[in-house]
Write an enzyme that holds these catalytic residues in place. Sequence first.
Site, PDB file in Angstrom:
ATOM      1  N   ALA A 122       0.845  -1.184   0.000  1.00 55.15           N
ATOM      2  CA  ALA A 122       0.000   0.000   0.000  1.00 55.15           C
ATOM      3  C   ALA A 122       0.881   1.235   0.000  1.00 55.15           C
ATOM      4  CB  ALA A 122      -0.903   0.006   1.229  1.00 55.15           C
ATOM      5  N   MET A 123       0.231   2.405  -0.191  1.00 53.63           N
ATOM      6  CA  MET A 123       1.005   3.640  -0.272  1.00 53.63           C
ATOM      7  C   MET A 123       0.244   4.803   0.360  1.00 53.63           C
ATOM      8  SD  MET A 123       3.737   5.048  -1.102  1.00 53.63           S
ATOM      9  CE  MET A 123       4.026   6.774  -0.765  1.00 53.63           C
TER      10      MET A 123
ATOM     11  N   ASN B  74       0.050   8.054   0.033  1.00 51.41           N
ATOM     12  CA  ASN B  74      -0.153   9.342  -0.640  1.00 51.41           C
ATOM     13  C   ASN B  74      -1.112  10.236   0.154  1.00 51.41           C
ATOM     14  OD1 ASN B  74       1.136   7.979  -2.903  1.00 51.41           O
ATOM     15  ND2 ASN B  74      -0.855   6.977  -3.127  1.00 51.41           N
TER      16      ASN B  74
ATOM     17  N   GLU C 109      -0.693   2.891   6.934  1.00 51.06           N
ATOM     18  CA  GLU C 109      -0.763   3.997   5.965  1.00 51.06           C
ATOM     19  C   GLU C 109      -1.383   5.234   6.608  1.00 51.06           C
ATOM     20  OE1 GLU C 109       1.063   3.441   3.598  1.00 51.06           O
ATOM     21  OE2 GLU C 109       1.090   1.251   3.697  1.00 51.06           O
TER      22      GLU C 109
ATOM     23  N   HIS D 295       1.167   7.083   8.731  1.00 46.25           N
ATOM     24  CA  HIS D 295       2.133   7.846   7.936  1.00 46.25           C
ATOM     25  C   HIS D 295       1.710   9.304   7.784  1.00 46.25           C
ATOM     26  CE1 HIS D 295       5.392   5.346   6.610  1.00 46.25           C
ATOM     27  NE2 HIS D 295       4.684   4.526   5.870  1.00 46.25           N
TER      28      HIS D 295
END
Length: 876
Positions: free
Chosen positions: A268-269, A271, A304, A307
């Site tokens: 996953a990321m 953004n 995520e 973050h």
Amino acid sequence: MSQHANEIYLKDYQVPAYLLEHTELRFELREGATLVHSQLAFYLNPACEQAQPPLSLFGHEDLELISMSLNDIPVAESSWQREGEILTVVDVPERFCLKVVTRILPHENTALEGLYLSDGMYCTQCEAEGFRRITFYPDRPDVMSVFRTTVEADQHQFPVLLSNGNPVASGNTDDGRHWVTWEDPFPKPAYLFALVAGDLAHIEDHYTTMSGRNVALRIYAETKDLDKLEYAMASLQRAMAWDEKVYGREYDLDIYMIVAVDFFNMGAMENKGLNVFNTSCVLAHPATTTDAAFQRVEGVVAHEYFHNWSGNRVTCRDWFQLSLKEGFTVFRDAEFSADTNSRTVKRVEDVALLRTAQFAEDAGPMSHPIRPDSFIEISNFYTLTIYEKGAEVVRMIRTLLGEELFRKGSDLYFARHDGQAVTTDDFVKAMEDASGRDLSQFCRWYSQAGTPELKVEDHFDASTGRYTLTVQQSCPPSPGQTEKQPYHLPLAVGLLDSEGNDLPLAEGYHTQVLELTQPEQQFVFEGLSSKPVPSLLRGFSAPVKLNFPYSREALMFLMANDSDGFARWDAAQQLVVGIMQEMMDRLTQGQPLTLADELVTAYRAVLTDNALDPAMVAKVLTLPSEAYLAELAECVDVDAIHEVRCFLRQSLAQALAPDWQRVYRDNQTEGEYSPDAKSIAHRSLKNLALSYLMALETEESLALAQQQYRQADNMTDMQVALSLVAHSGFAAAADELLTDFYQRWQNESLVVNQWFAIQVTDPKPGALARVEKLMQHPAFDRRNPNKLRAVIGNFCAQNKVNFHAEDGSGYRFLAEQILLLNTQNPQVASRLLTPLTVWRKYPSQRQALMRQALEQIQSCKDLSRDVYEVVSKSLA
Ligand code: 7MF
Ligand code: ZN
């Protein structure tokens, strides 16, 4: 290989010459190609010492530069040049607007970095250096900018157009197209940029932050997966509440979006405001998702989300600082999962991963410190060392400071560096300043690679009542680091009296944290009436290998009595590992295998103790994995490991058969499926009992497994039963269930991956032929990383006896696959290569064959940087 010679060094870091005030992007998504219009407002960095520096931007070689103007005047040919990945513009003023148009081909992007298509849906992956595949840009994390992004596409095919931040405008154009403009008010580096366009469905909920702001939460997926998003939504809400409670951090935009995509190189990321997830880390439904996958979804959603502060609001100065955000965030998500489910179980799982895979990495040719000194390709450094060891380092800081001062340190870190791109030194400094503690020696954890080893001896002097622990620390050499300096580390210990009770230690605590700083140290405990049993490294207080000459009796005593749940599990592991190592020695000497009585006694005690948490019972009674036994071995004998493990499982099944039957019956979960910790615990113990019973290979146990498969109302029970039958000697039953399973789940891509995984991990002979056949199956898609991992990854990493077949066929297969993938998807290619890199741990004949496979890869002329780095470092 000179094309690859450019290794990047931390010591060469220089501040960027120009900074960005603003980034404006417009994406014209069209059938043939995508046009990217960018307007970048640059200004000279006051911290740059160079006079009139040129502007240098990164841009992938495949970028087609359509036009470039500076303050609306086309840039003269003589003022710019492209060399490799770098575009340089000279004679630029102190402030200027650069307009660039590039043309890119998302539908041809198989590397899945930058802008690409996943199942007809546009999406991006920019971390670490993917943005340079979209347009020319100062693609480095210390250049942060606010973004305004317009996405324009065909209204019919791509009704949903997303980017970071808040939607501020939208409209239609004449020719059936539409556009949406998004504004992200928080300055961010390009690696956090995201764009998604497609025909997506979503669920929506909301969250009210601690300061009373309302945040819309949306999770997007393909329509067919709309019923699998609820668990991720609930996990997100739990994570948001946890970060407020434990770290005082709240969310900062009005909207938080997650998009599920099927083609994704990683998990996953994060953004900003628009996370992109691999479907495997977000979709969850009882019918299709196992307990382990439910827990992964919860953990990844939390990771995520966390973050947003540890990564986005405060980001990394350069990629050598990757562990600044990843180590800290893994630590945060682990604590969230521990608080949400079972603390001890989570710790046991994380430590098992660390010991099995991170210790192996740290002892292999790719070994690196959590803050590396250099790299060729940064994608290769998203490693267990950066993530898991990095998290252990943060955990040690908390152990040394205590919870309260750690929170003070984290508050100071976020307050001091909000909106900045910083270093691991900045993180440690905030911890030092908030606590008044000196962490200068501790910083060696960031610069030295390798797993430290502790050798502990004890001595009891009955005449004085003095108990002494002598601790020696050392660390083996690693690539480029021959001599290691001693570490500062917390060693949590307890002392048990002969009844198994904790002795009170300093200030009445039952666990004392000893601080090691020297190569050798002694710790004296006074006033003891008899020799205690030491419980060492409680809670795994430091990522080290601990060596203490425990007798089997002492280990059994700790297993039964230690007040620290982790230490009880660890004692059981040490006991069974010691027994298995002895069995392997006997096997190599040609002696018959026998079952150690101690193990039966110890296991029976655990099986019959009703006071124990069933999850812990399951953990304690699960034999160490083949991978862990391989890690511990000086020279790996895959066949001996497999044979001993099978023998032990079967003889424990026999010796304790009535207990396994009772445990199987007593741990059925009633009512509707729920992925809560207690239900998962019962299912895991029940399924462990089934696996022991199946080891007996009787008709009765087969019938039990078949019945469980047929009656299962959830994927956990179904998958365990299928896998046990498929891996058993009952060939007809195996075929029948495998066929049934595929028939049933052929439209669920993630379940089909499980079906692949079960077949390729079957240790029976002939697995490679099965793998090759499955790769011809219509459900296999070699452009989809999840499929590659399911088939090739699982075969090479989880089917040791077949991958390491004596004729080298497994190695040749992997080399061929790597070469096919090398240009198609370098990141995945380089990751799949891992099982070959540890060739030095295998006996000489296999070493030679593994080496040959690596050399075959190395001899390929156009290796990607990713594969080149791993191959060349492995062979060095
Ligand atoms: C939990 O770290 C733990 C680790 C990079 C991609 C996700 O958020 C991330 C991204 C890789 C390997 C592991 C993880 C991630 C990545 C990950 C995910 C969830 N910044 Br590569
Ligand atoms: Zn992360």
